[in-house]
Design a protein around this motif. Structure first.
Motif, mmCIF file in Angstrom:
data_model
loop_
_atom_site.group_PDB
_atom_site.id
_atom_site.type_symbol
_atom_site.label_atom_id
_atom_site.label_comp_id
_atom_site.label_asym_id
_atom_site.label_seq_id
_atom_site.Cartn_x
_atom_site.Cartn_y
_atom_site.Cartn_z
ATOM 1 N N THR A 46 30.783 20.518 71.309
ATOM 2 C CA THR A 46 31.591 20.556 72.529
ATOM 3 C C THR A 46 32.458 19.315 72.673
ATOM 4 O O THR A 46 33.490 19.355 73.349
ATOM 5 C CB THR A 46 30.696 20.699 73.781
ATOM 6 O OG1 THR A 46 29.892 19.521 73.937
ATOM 7 C CG2 THR A 46 29.801 21.920 73.684
ATOM 8 N N ARG A 47 32.066 18.230 72.044
ATOM 9 C CA ARG A 47 32.802 16.973 72.180
ATOM 10 C C ARG A 47 34.097 16.971 71.377
ATOM 11 O O ARG A 47 34.907 16.049 71.513
ATOM 12 C CB ARG A 47 31.916 15.797 71.771
ATOM 13 C CG ARG A 47 30.649 15.669 72.614
ATOM 14 C CD ARG A 47 29.787 14.511 72.157
ATOM 15 N NE ARG A 47 30.453 13.236 72.321
ATOM 16 C CZ ARG A 47 30.455 12.523 73.443
ATOM 17 N NH1 ARG A 47 29.814 12.977 74.520
ATOM 18 N NH2 ARG A 47 31.078 11.378 73.527
ATOM 19 N N ARG A 75 37.930 17.358 73.554
ATOM 20 C CA ARG A 75 38.782 16.315 74.145
ATOM 21 C C ARG A 75 39.845 15.805 73.170
ATOM 22 O O ARG A 75 41.027 15.730 73.543
ATOM 23 C CB ARG A 75 37.935 15.173 74.676
ATOM 24 C CG ARG A 75 38.752 14.052 75.292
ATOM 25 C CD ARG A 75 37.924 13.063 76.092
ATOM 26 N NE ARG A 75 37.632 13.599 77.428
ATOM 27 C CZ ARG A 75 36.458 14.086 77.797
ATOM 28 N NH1 ARG A 75 35.461 14.112 76.920
ATOM 29 N NH2 ARG A 75 36.257 14.551 79.002
ATOM 30 N N THR A 119 27.104 13.731 82.815
ATOM 31 C CA THR A 119 26.165 14.200 81.793
ATOM 32 C C THR A 119 24.808 14.493 82.400
ATOM 33 O O THR A 119 24.170 15.510 82.083
ATOM 34 C CB THR A 119 26.029 13.147 80.680
ATOM 35 O OG1 THR A 119 27.319 12.881 80.117
ATOM 36 C CG2 THR A 119 25.092 13.639 79.591
ATOM 37 N N LEU A 172 30.382 19.977 78.884
ATOM 38 C CA LEU A 172 31.157 18.851 78.361
ATOM 39 C C LEU A 172 32.526 19.322 77.900
ATOM 40 O O LEU A 172 33.536 18.639 78.093
ATOM 41 C CB LEU A 172 30.396 18.190 77.209
ATOM 42 C CG LEU A 172 29.072 17.509 77.576
ATOM 43 C CD1 LEU A 172 28.358 17.028 76.311
ATOM 44 C CD2 LEU A 172 29.299 16.352 78.531
ATOM 45 N N ARG A 173 32.574 20.503 77.286
ATOM 46 C CA ARG A 173 33.841 21.050 76.807
ATOM 47 C C ARG A 173 34.781 21.346 77.965
ATOM 48 O O ARG A 173 35.949 20.953 77.951
ATOM 49 C CB ARG A 173 33.586 22.313 75.989
ATOM 50 C CG ARG A 173 34.854 22.998 75.498
ATOM 51 C CD ARG A 173 34.530 24.276 74.767
ATOM 52 N NE ARG A 173 33.946 24.024 73.458
ATOM 53 C CZ ARG A 173 32.716 24.395 73.089
ATOM 54 N NH1 ARG A 173 31.923 25.032 73.948
ATOM 55 N NH2 ARG A 173 32.266 24.127 71.877
#
Length: 400
Positions: free
Chosen positions: A92-93, A96, A123, A358-359
């Motif tokens: 998911t990171r 960005r 988070t 997070l995405r």
């Protein structure tokens, strides 16, 4: 036996994890696949699946006799599944940097703002409250009527409890293949986050009956935008900064409404054109034909005066293939004088805006940057002026 008990209690989580890591892709865009149904939640919420895995495997492993082959097999399956879930979380990171690159290529190096560090709270919130989008500082004004078609003509307004003024507006249209869905489903993390930042956000139903034509649903979309122009100032809205957005079929409606908008006000029952919007945003959008009408696709309405677009799609979307979204963004980019920001997110499924993740946090920040550029610049970046269409095409380097 621990192995049998582990498989029986966590087998579904293991299967869903494997499918989420690499789902089988259909040959063409389709309204439903089993792999999508099994994986879209776990792909955005791997920590929630990790909790379910732990709840299912810890009791049998704790009760089993360590050192036996069955115990080691059960522990191996559990550990492998946990590693897969952590891989989903790490994946998911990647959203960005892809979004940052797309924004800077289309809008210029200054398009991405430097934000204050939010600390660990975002988070921690995802770990503790993985499905909750609600914010205490946002008020939802529910079930306001914008037409006469019962539930099909209701909308919700999200505003800061402290009030706002000169606020940008987001109008969001849900997905569902033009046949299902609700204003309560889709983009709620976005609606609450933007409202908490001082926006006025609107999430609207539209008519879903199979007897309706695409033109009827498009008329509903235009009626929502007209409602915002008529009623938005009472909530503190800046009518020069109305952005229309949607997911899947909602992205289709948002794109067509933006492309067919007119600067000249039309009668409320007019289907020829709608009121103008500052920009359009599409998540995992379907942009093909909606019915037999040749003009029931945004591709039939491309023109040089289109507003700026932000198009975000997942590379592992198993309902609307990424190639279809890429084609739409490329065709629009060759025609429009305004920028088309297009980002493909690695490892991302359909419906990625349903839950906090997070995405999607990165996607929301991209929406904020896109809207800020439109509001402050409102013109084509210097690098795009007098450029040939080929110079405005999507840089293939942003694609996986």
């Amino acid at each position: 036996m621990p192995f049998t008990q582990v498989i029986s209690s966590s087998g579904m989580v293991t299967l869903m994890t494997l499918l989420a890591l690499r789902p089988p892709r259909p040959r063409r865009t389709t309204p439903f696949t089993l792999s999508f149904f099994l994986t879209f939640l776990i792909n955005e919420q791997p920590f929630l699946a990790l909790y379910l895995l732990a709840a299912g495997v810890i009791p049998p492993l704790s009760a089993g006799e360590t050192g036996r082959l069955s115990w080691w097999l059960g522990a191996g399956v559990a550990a492998g599944t946990a590693v897969g879930l952590l891989a989903l979380a790490v994946r998911t990171r990647t959203a960005r940097p892809r979004l940052t690159t797309a924004l800077r290529q289309a809008l210029g190096p200054a398009a991405v703002t430097r934000r204050r560090r939010r600390g660990l709270w975002p988070t921690v919130r995802l770990l503790v409250l993985p499905l909750i989008s609600y914010r205490f500082d946002v008020r939802r004004v529910a079930n306001l009527r914008y037409g006469e078609a019962g539930r099909g003509h209701l909308l919700d307004v999200y505003v800061p409890r402290a009030g706002t003024a000169n606020a940008p507006v987001l109008v969001y249209l849900h997905g569902g293949g033009f046949r299902m869905g609700s204003k309560m489903i889709g983009a709620r993390p976005l609606l609450y986050r933007l409202a908490g930042q001082g926006w006025v956000c609107v999430s609207a139903n539209y008519r879903l009956s199979g007897r309706l034509r695409y033109a009827d649903r498009l008329a509903d979309t235009r009626q929502v935008i007209r409602w915002v122009h008529d009623n938005g100032p009472a909530y503190g809205a800046d009518l020069s900064a109305v952005f229309v957005a949607g997911g899947s079929a909602g992205a289709h409606l948002a794109a067509t409404a933006a492309l067919t908008a007119s600067a000249v006000p039309r009668p409320p029952d007019s289907r020829e054109a709608g009121l103008p919007v500052a920009g359009a945003i599409g998540f995992y959008g379907y942009y093909g034909q909606a019915d037999a009408g040749a003009d029931s696709t945004p591709l039939a309405h491309l023109h040089a005066d289109a507003p700026p677009f932000l198009v975000v799609h997942g590379t592992l979307d198993t309902l609307v293939l990424v190639e279809d979204a890429r084609h739409f963004a490329s065709e629009l980019g060759q025609v429009s004088a305004q920028p088309v920001v297009y980002a493909e997110l690695p490892g991302t499924q359909h419906n990625f805006d349903f839950f906090p993740s997070l995405r999607f946090n990165a996607v929301i920040e991209a929406v904020e940057d896109f809207a800020a550029w439109v509001r402050t610049t409102g013109a084509v970046p210097p690098s795009h002026r007098n450029a040939a269409p080929s110079q405005r095409e999507i840089d293939p380097g942003t694609c996986p």
